[in-house]
Design a protein around this motif. Structure first.
Motif, PDB file in Angstrom:
ATOM      1  N   GLY A 135      -0.212   2.749  -5.578  1.00  0.00           N
ATOM      2  CA  GLY A 135      -0.676   3.760  -6.527  1.00  0.00           C
ATOM      3  C   GLY A 135       0.242   4.963  -6.446  1.00  0.00           C
ATOM      4  N   ASP A 136      -0.310   6.139  -6.168  1.00  0.00           N
ATOM      5  CA  ASP A 136       0.473   7.363  -6.035  1.00  0.00           C
ATOM      6  C   ASP A 136       0.862   7.670  -4.595  1.00  0.00           C
ATOM      7  OD1 ASP A 136       0.324   7.826  -8.764  1.00  0.00           O
ATOM      8  OD2 ASP A 136      -1.541   8.967  -8.594  1.00  0.00           O
ATOM      9  N   ARG A 137       0.480   6.812  -3.664  1.00  0.00           N
ATOM     10  CA  ARG A 137       0.740   7.060  -2.237  1.00  0.00           C
ATOM     11  C   ARG A 137       2.011   6.349  -1.779  1.00  0.00           C
ATOM     12  NH1 ARG A 137      -4.112   5.185   1.081  1.00  0.00           N
ATOM     13  NH2 ARG A 137      -2.972   6.251   2.708  1.00  0.00           N
ATOM     14  N   ILE A 138       2.709   6.985  -0.849  1.00  0.00           N
ATOM     15  CA  ILE A 138       3.862   6.392  -0.183  1.00  0.00           C
ATOM     16  C   ILE A 138       3.505   6.241   1.292  1.00  0.00           C
ATOM     17  CG2 ILE A 138       6.288   6.673   0.451  1.00  0.00           C
ATOM     18  CD1 ILE A 138       5.872   6.245  -2.550  1.00  0.00           C
ATOM     19  N   LEU A 139       3.663   5.038   1.827  1.00  0.00           N
ATOM     20  CA  LEU A 139       3.362   4.755   3.226  1.00  0.00           C
ATOM     21  C   LEU A 139       4.597   4.167   3.883  1.00  0.00           C
ATOM     22  CD1 LEU A 139       0.028   2.830   2.528  1.00  0.00           C
ATOM     23  CD2 LEU A 139       0.233   5.238   3.147  1.00  0.00           C
ATOM     24  N   LEU A 140       4.863   4.561   5.117  1.00  0.00           N
ATOM     25  CA  LEU A 140       5.926   3.938   5.904  1.00  0.00           C
ATOM     26  C   LEU A 140       5.258   3.095   6.973  1.00  0.00           C
ATOM     27  CD1 LEU A 140       8.663   6.675   6.455  1.00  0.00           C
ATOM     28  CD2 LEU A 140       8.806   4.604   5.065  1.00  0.00           C
ATOM     29  N   HIS A 179       1.756  -1.385  -7.155  1.00  0.00           N
ATOM     30  CA  HIS A 179       2.369  -1.252  -5.835  1.00  0.00           C
ATOM     31  C   HIS A 179       3.751  -1.902  -5.836  1.00  0.00           C
ATOM     32  CE1 HIS A 179       0.350  -5.182  -5.777  1.00  0.00           C
ATOM     33  NE2 HIS A 179       1.313  -5.544  -4.931  1.00  0.00           N
ATOM     34  N   GLY A 180       4.515  -1.569  -4.829  1.00  0.00           N
ATOM     35  CA  GLY A 180       5.822  -2.148  -4.604  1.00  0.00           C
ATOM     36  C   GLY A 180       6.271  -1.765  -3.213  1.00  0.00           C
ATOM     37  N   PHE A 181       7.374  -2.309  -2.768  1.00  0.00           N
ATOM     38  CA  PHE A 181       7.883  -1.942  -1.452  1.00  0.00           C
ATOM     39  C   PHE A 181       9.397  -2.066  -1.413  1.00  0.00           C
ATOM     40  CE2 PHE A 181       6.931  -6.472  -1.063  1.00  0.00           C
ATOM     41  CZ  PHE A 181       8.078  -6.979  -0.453  1.00  0.00           C
ATOM     42  N   MET A 182       9.978  -1.414  -0.402  1.00  0.00           N
ATOM     43  CA  MET A 182      11.424  -1.429  -0.234  1.00  0.00           C
ATOM     44  C   MET A 182      11.750  -1.352   1.256  1.00  0.00           C
ATOM     45  SD  MET A 182      14.281   1.214  -1.704  1.00  0.00           S
ATOM     46  CE  MET A 182      13.658   2.564  -0.733  1.00  0.00           C
ATOM     47  N   ASN A 183      12.799  -2.031   1.652  1.00  0.00           N
ATOM     48  CA  ASN A 183      13.289  -1.924   3.021  1.00  0.00           C
ATOM     49  C   ASN A 183      13.845  -0.518   3.200  1.00  0.00           C
ATOM     50  OD1 ASN A 183      14.712  -1.973   5.428  1.00  0.00           O
ATOM     51  ND2 ASN A 183      15.606  -3.982   5.087  1.00  0.00           N
ATOM     52  N   ALA A 184      13.180   0.282   4.040  1.00  0.00           N
ATOM     53  CA  ALA A 184      13.585   1.670   4.257  1.00  0.00           C
ATOM     54  C   ALA A 184      14.366   1.848   5.550  1.00  0.00           C
ATOM     55  CB  ALA A 184      12.339   2.563   4.286  1.00  0.00           C
TER      56      ALA A 184
END
Length: 120
Positions: free
Chosen positions: A71-76, A91-96
């Motif tokens: 949603g509007d949240r960013i989690l590590l 939602h989505g994700f990326m290798n950080a």
């Protein structure tokens, strides 16, 4: 009362590979299972754009650091962390991280249904 055992299924790694990539896709309905998953191996900066599913999804980080957008949240999240997203939530994700990301993306469905929203 006697029950009939359900046959077990073994699916080899090579049979789950997506094209020539590193990631794998397991569709439960094809193997008598009630869940599906992606076993993702991404390099730094790689990951899917925003999308949603009509069921919940659970992520288990096996290796590396992932930036999750829910949603509007960013989690590590890092190794051993588990995160969830409710049905119909973008939602989505990326290798950080600097190295390989290994993440198990468990879909609470015997089939995989994804609707992509953009290419972020």
């Amino acid at each position: 009362m006697t029950t009939t055992p359900v046959p077990s299924s073994l699916v080899r790694d090579a049979d789950l590979r997506i094209g020539t990539g590193r990631s794998r896709r397991f569709v439960g309905a094809e193997h008598g299972a009630d869940v599906s998953y992606f076993f993702v191996e991404n390099q730094p900066g790689e990951g899917p754009g925003l999308h949603w599913h009509p069921y919940s999804e659970t992520w288990v980080v096996l290796e590396g650091t992932v930036r999750l957008r829910v949603g509007d949240r960013i989690l590590l999240a890092g190794p051993g962390d588990t995160a969830t997203v409710a049905a119909f939530t973008p939602h989505g994700f990326m290798n950080a991280g600097d190295g390989l990301l290994r993440i198990l993306c468990i879909h609470a469905s015997a089939t995989i249904v994804q609707t992509f929203l953009d290419n972020d």
